[in-house]
Design a protein around this motif. Structure first.
Motif, PDB file in Angstrom:
ATOM      1  N   ASN A  56      70.011 -13.221 -67.427  1.00  0.00           N
ATOM      2  CA  ASN A  56      69.581 -14.191 -68.129  1.00  0.00           C
ATOM      3  C   ASN A  56      68.865 -15.503 -67.231  1.00  0.00           C
ATOM      4  N   ASN A  57      69.092 -15.559 -66.065  1.00  0.00           N
ATOM      5  CA  ASN A  57      68.549 -16.409 -65.198  1.00  0.00           C
ATOM      6  C   ASN A  57      67.409 -16.180 -64.340  1.00  0.00           C
ATOM      7  N   ARG A  58      66.329 -16.800 -64.569  1.00  0.00           N
ATOM      8  CA  ARG A  58      65.197 -16.772 -63.809  1.00  0.00           C
ATOM      9  C   ARG A  58      65.243 -16.757 -62.291  1.00  0.00           C
ATOM     10  N   THR A  59      66.185 -17.659 -61.796  1.00  0.00           N
ATOM     11  CA  THR A  59      65.965 -17.881 -60.504  1.00  0.00           C
ATOM     12  C   THR A  59      66.716 -16.789 -59.761  1.00  0.00           C
ATOM     13  N   LEU A  97      66.773 -13.891 -60.952  1.00  0.00           N
ATOM     14  CA  LEU A  97      65.947 -12.705 -60.775  1.00  0.00           C
ATOM     15  C   LEU A  97      65.011 -12.737 -59.491  1.00  0.00           C
ATOM     16  N   GLN A  98      64.211 -14.023 -59.267  1.00  0.00           N
ATOM     17  CA  GLN A  98      63.474 -13.999 -58.293  1.00  0.00           C
ATOM     18  C   GLN A  98      64.120 -13.970 -56.908  1.00  0.00           C
ATOM     19  N   ARG A 103      65.176  -4.543 -59.161  1.00  0.00           N
ATOM     20  CA  ARG A 103      65.287  -5.038 -60.920  1.00  0.00           C
ATOM     21  C   ARG A 103      65.117  -3.697 -61.596  1.00  0.00           C
ATOM     22  N   LEU A 123      61.577  -5.246 -65.713  1.00  0.00           N
ATOM     23  CA  LEU A 123      61.466  -6.627 -65.098  1.00  0.00           C
ATOM     24  C   LEU A 123      60.554  -6.389 -63.924  1.00  0.00           C
ATOM     25  N   LEU A 127      57.934 -13.636 -63.911  1.00  0.00           N
ATOM     26  CA  LEU A 127      59.217 -14.238 -64.357  1.00  0.00           C
ATOM     27  C   LEU A 127      58.804 -16.249 -64.697  1.00  0.00           C
ATOM     28  N   ASP A 128      57.634 -16.606 -64.518  1.00  0.00           N
ATOM     29  CA  ASP A 128      57.447 -17.847 -64.901  1.00  0.00           C
ATOM     30  C   ASP A 128      56.768 -18.172 -66.423  1.00  0.00           C
ATOM     31  N   LEU A 167      61.934 -12.501 -71.316  1.00  0.00           N
ATOM     32  CA  LEU A 167      62.774 -11.490 -70.816  1.00  0.00           C
ATOM     33  C   LEU A 167      62.997 -10.333 -71.771  1.00  0.00           C
ATOM     34  N   GLU A 199      66.303 -12.882 -73.086  1.00  0.00           N
ATOM     35  CA  GLU A 199      65.864 -14.230 -73.345  1.00  0.00           C
ATOM     36  C   GLU A 199      66.903 -14.954 -74.145  1.00  0.00           C
TER      37      GLU A 199
END
Length: 350
Positions: free
Chosen positions: A290-293, A295-296, A303, A307, A312-313, A317, A330
């Protein structure tokens, strides 16, 4: 009575260690005594109930079942294609091997053939080849001769509760977990199966054998869990306690569900956890968070499927399955999918 009731209702809070049965103790003794490393993977013996096991020759009945399968494959081109792809991948990955001609005949009672068939997965819309270790011949089967072993998996409730503890949640999956644990060479002839060379149904049947623990053998879940826990135990001096504890407490079979307090903690833990698992030959993949940072920080190929091509910006989700539940990533909530069929309100339907 009160303690018993608390243990039943809150089995993650009030626990009393249950002693292992004699069979479970024997299983653990076999695992600990036989565990070795081979090509970066743990290698374990098959945990037979008897020390000097002898099996009847079930070649003829398994060959008969293969002929029945052949008719199905000849009548269904798509099934044949998917079946062949599965077998080709298993052989190319080294999970199975063709038996050398000089090893086809072995000591009497020291081999067993396992029939196999396809099972269609409606949600994934793909087939899975199932090896029928429960198939009987002359009153016995491979599963009847194997110790199941103790349940070394963390409780489902405990894993889910710990998953909801902290704000940064993530989930991963061990790729083909059972197939990452090798079978001792002296036991591999008990895992023989029949197939055609290159999946060509017009050619003569040849004999293969599994080199890894099978999905379908009653002992495989405990063997795989033992290897995973041993990975944590054998490498505890080189990794932080929280990494080893995650491996022991936050896995439900091959699924890892974990939550931590901050993004930086999550990034470090995912990195260390992947490195620790690799020490035992296990590959963590299909990451969701649930954390985009976070995932990046994970490579795209590692992934989850939904995904991989996500921006991701700006993109939302997706909804993922977390141990059978619908996890809306999300909003970081569990949802329930209700599908009520429209039928007449008769007493029978109600």
């Amino acid at each position: 009575m009160l303690k018993s009731q608390y243990n039943y209702d809150f089995n993650e809070r009030v626990t009393e260690e249950k002693g292992l049965s004699r069979e479970d103790l024997k299983f653990m003794k076999i695992m600990e005594k036989s565990a070795t490393m081979e090509d970066g993977h743990y290698c374990l013996k098959l945990p037979f109930k008897k020390d000097n096991i002898k099996m009847p020759n079930n070649f003829s009945i398994v060959k008969q079942r293969l002929r029945s399968l052949q008719r199905k494959l000849l009548n269904n081109e798509q099934l044949h294609k998917e079946y062949k792809n599965f077998m080709d991948e298993m052989i190319s990955n080294g999970y199975a091997e063709q038996i050398p001609s000089q090893q086809l005949s072995c000591e009497n009672g020291k081999k067993w053939y396992i029939p196999h068939h396809a099972v269609y997965h409606p949600r994934k819309r793909s087939i899975r080849i199932v090896f029928d270790c429960g198939a009987s011949f002359q009153g016995t089967s491979l599963n009847k001769q194997l110790l199941q072993g103790p349940n070394l998996t963390s409780t489902l409730l405990g894993v889910l509760l710990r998953f909801r503890q902290d704000p940064v949640a993530f989930m991963g999956d061990i790729k083909a977990m059972f197939y990452q644990v090798k079978v001792a060479k002296e036991d591999r002839d008990f895992l023989r199966f029949l197939w055609w060379p290159d999946g060509d149904l017009s050619k003569d049947i040849i004999e293969f054998r599994m080199t890894v623990h099978l999905f379908g053998a009653v002992s495989s879940p405990s063997c795989a869990s033992f290897a995973l826990r041993k990975t944590a135990e054998d490498n505890k001096t080189e990794f932080l306690d929280k990494v080893c504890e995650t491996l022991k407490e936050n896995f439900y079979v091959d699924d890892c569900l974990k939550s931590v307090a901050s993004t930086s903690d999550a990034v470090d833990l995912v990195k260390d956890l992947s490195a620790l698992c690799q020490r035992g030959g296990f590959t963590l993949t299909k990451w969701v968070s649930n954390n985009r940072t976070l995932l990046q920080s994970i490579s795209e190929e590692q992934r989850a499927k939904d995904l991989k091509e996500l921006n991701l910006d700006r993109d939302k989700l997706p909804v993922e399955r977390a141990l059978g539940l619908q996890w809306c990533v999300e909003t970081d909530t569990f949802n329930f999918k209700m599908d009520i069929p429209q039928k007449s309100c008769t007493r029978r339907v109600m």
